[in-house]
Scaffold this motif. Structure first.
Motif, PDB file in Angstrom:
ATOM      1  N   LYS A   1       0.887  -1.184  -0.035  1.00 19.48           N
ATOM      2  CA  LYS A   1      -0.124  -0.164  -0.006  1.00 19.48           C
ATOM      3  C   LYS A   1       0.886   1.331  -0.245  1.00 19.48           C
ATOM      4  O   LYS A   1       0.796   2.883   0.785  1.00 19.48           O
ATOM      5  CB  LYS A   1      -1.080   0.071   1.321  1.00 19.48           C
ATOM      6  CG  LYS A   1      -1.742  -1.490   1.252  1.00 19.48           C
ATOM      7  CD  LYS A   1      -2.890  -0.950   2.924  1.00 19.48           C
ATOM      8  CE  LYS A   1      -3.509  -2.404   2.477  1.00 19.48           C
ATOM      9  NZ  LYS A   1      -5.249  -2.503   3.962  1.00 19.48           N
ATOM     10  N   PRO A   2       1.795   1.873  -1.058  1.00 19.70           N
ATOM     11  CA  PRO A   2       2.694   3.012  -1.161  1.00 19.70           C
ATOM     12  C   PRO A   2       1.402   4.230  -0.533  1.00 19.70           C
ATOM     13  O   PRO A   2       0.668   3.704  -1.633  1.00 19.70           O
ATOM     14  CB  PRO A   2       3.319   2.393  -2.208  1.00 19.70           C
ATOM     15  CG  PRO A   2       2.243   1.717  -3.151  1.00 19.70           C
ATOM     16  CD  PRO A   2       1.554   0.278  -2.599  1.00 19.70           C
ATOM     17  N   GLY A   3       2.421   5.279  -0.711  1.00 18.57           N
ATOM     18  CA  GLY A   3       1.329   6.412  -0.454  1.00 18.57           C
ATOM     19  C   GLY A   3       2.490   7.299  -1.383  1.00 18.57           C
ATOM     20  O   GLY A   3       3.113   7.373  -1.876  1.00 18.57           O
ATOM     21  N   PRO A   4       2.378   8.527  -0.397  1.00 22.75           N
ATOM     22  CA  PRO A   4       3.199   9.920  -0.565  1.00 22.75           C
ATOM     23  C   PRO A   4       4.247   9.789  -0.652  1.00 22.75           C
ATOM     24  O   PRO A   4       4.696  10.384  -1.274  1.00 22.75           O
ATOM     25  CB  PRO A   4       1.875  11.496   0.070  1.00 22.75           C
ATOM     26  CG  PRO A   4       1.352  10.637   0.379  1.00 22.75           C
ATOM     27  CD  PRO A   4       1.026   9.304   0.526  1.00 22.75           C
ATOM     28  N   GLU A   5       5.133   9.224   0.308  1.00 20.61           N
ATOM     29  CA  GLU A   5       6.230   8.988   0.266  1.00 20.61           C
ATOM     30  C   GLU A   5       6.950   8.783  -0.643  1.00 20.61           C
ATOM     31  O   GLU A   5       7.928   9.342  -1.087  1.00 20.61           O
ATOM     32  CB  GLU A   5       6.500   8.266   1.443  1.00 20.61           C
ATOM     33  CG  GLU A   5       6.308   6.906   1.625  1.00 20.61           C
ATOM     34  CD  GLU A   5       4.425   6.291   1.995  1.00 20.61           C
ATOM     35  OE1 GLU A   5       3.895   5.431   2.188  1.00 20.61           O
ATOM     36  OE2 GLU A   5       3.600   7.283   2.163  1.00 20.61           O
ATOM     37  N   LEU A   6       6.459   7.580  -1.551  1.00 23.68           N
ATOM     38  CA  LEU A   6       6.999   7.049  -2.438  1.00 23.68           C
ATOM     39  C   LEU A   6       7.440   8.105  -3.645  1.00 23.68           C
ATOM     40  O   LEU A   6       8.550   8.148  -4.202  1.00 23.68           O
ATOM     41  CB  LEU A   6       7.107   5.191  -2.973  1.00 23.68           C
ATOM     42  CG  LEU A   6       6.633   4.988  -4.182  1.00 23.68           C
ATOM     43  CD1 LEU A   6       8.602   4.653  -3.938  1.00 23.68           C
ATOM     44  CD2 LEU A   6       5.988   3.679  -5.210  1.00 23.68           C
ATOM     45  N   GLY A   7       6.159   9.009  -3.805  1.00 22.13           N
ATOM     46  CA  GLY A   7       6.144  10.063  -4.985  1.00 22.13           C
ATOM     47  C   GLY A   7       7.162  10.479  -4.089  1.00 22.13           C
ATOM     48  O   GLY A   7       8.694  11.233  -5.384  1.00 22.13           O
ATOM     49  N   LYS A   8       7.357  11.047  -3.561  1.00 21.17           N
ATOM     50  CA  LYS A   8       8.442  11.982  -2.507  1.00 21.17           C
ATOM     51  C   LYS A   8       9.118  11.769  -2.280  1.00 21.17           C
ATOM     52  O   LYS A   8      10.366  12.272  -3.543  1.00 21.17           O
ATOM     53  CB  LYS A   8       8.327  13.012  -1.015  1.00 21.17           C
ATOM     54  CG  LYS A   8       7.129  12.898  -0.913  1.00 21.17           C
ATOM     55  CD  LYS A   8       6.911  13.587   0.451  1.00 21.17           C
ATOM     56  CE  LYS A   8       5.276  14.347   0.509  1.00 21.17           C
ATOM     57  NZ  LYS A   8       5.683  14.143   2.187  1.00 21.17           N
TER      58      LYS A   8
END
Length: 222
Positions: A214-221
């Motif tokens: 469940k990847p979230g915004p931290e991966l985008g950053k």
């Protein structure tokens, strides 16, 4: 007269991200795309080919949406250019598979063109391939960070669980798109039924071999 070429110092900030998420229906591609995008910029757009299914997450993410009901490669290109003109930070195409196997998509266009050539599909591909190549070029050169989702062909496999009981699992296979298209992207990941993101190709060494639930915004950053 000899052409004059000028080199410039390489800078990562010159390069926009190109991300592909591949998985069967229900594996969380749309949600994951929005979650990753929310860490990459504040101004997010979605090209939605799934009857506005992305808007189910409008209470969790802030984004603009454009719904398509015809899926020719040229339609996608126009939508990509519209997102660029609007100045979005991140563009999500959900899903790119329709450009291949949807209404007015590449395969349907080949069928129609083949009839003009006496059912000669080879000649038909000569008409359609340049259109699809133009779509690939539009994605590669897109001025926004780009995240695309692609459906995976699925099949059922029979396994044994830890107790030796026979269980049937649904697994994803190749993406529904032109063979090899996924390798046009910087980061490619498969999504499974447990919402795990599994890296299959990356140009970012820190993400090599990544498996993220469940990847979230931290991966985008990142």
């Amino acid at each position: 007269m000899m052409a004059v070429f000028q080199f410039q110092k390489a800078d990562k900030l010159q390069r926009k991200a190109r991300i592909a998420l591949i998985g069967p229906s229900g594996s969380g591609k749309t949600y994951t795309g929005l979650a990753i995008a929310s860490g990459m910029g504040d101004n997010i757009a979605v090209i939605d080919t799934e009857n506005f299914s992305s808007t189910l997450y409008a209470d969790k993410f802030n984004f603009s949406v454009l719904g398509l009901d015809t899926f020719g490669p040229e339609t996608y290109i126009e939508a990509i250019h519209a997102a660029e003109r609007a100045g979005f930070d991140v563009l999500i195409i959900d899903s790119l598979s329709h450009a291949w196997m949807g209404k007015d998509g590449a395969l349907e266009q080949v069928d129609k063109a083949a009839r003009r050539y006496g059912n000669n599909s080879y000649a038909a591909w000569r008409d359609v391939t340049p259109k699809h190549n133009a779509l690939v070029d539009a994605m590669i050169r897109c001025k926004c960070h780009l995240i695309v989702t692609m459906r995976a062909k699925t099949e059922y496999v029979i396994n044994k669980d830890e107790k030796g009981k026979t269980v049937v699992n649904k697994v994803g296979l190749a993406p529904v798109q032109r063979d090899g298209l996924e390798y046009e992207f910087d980061f490619v990941a498969d999504m499974d039924w447990d919402n795990n993101l599994i890296e299959s190709k990356t140009r970012w060494p820190s993400l090599k071999g990544a498996v993220i639930n469940k990847p979230g915004p931290e991966l985008g950053k990142q």
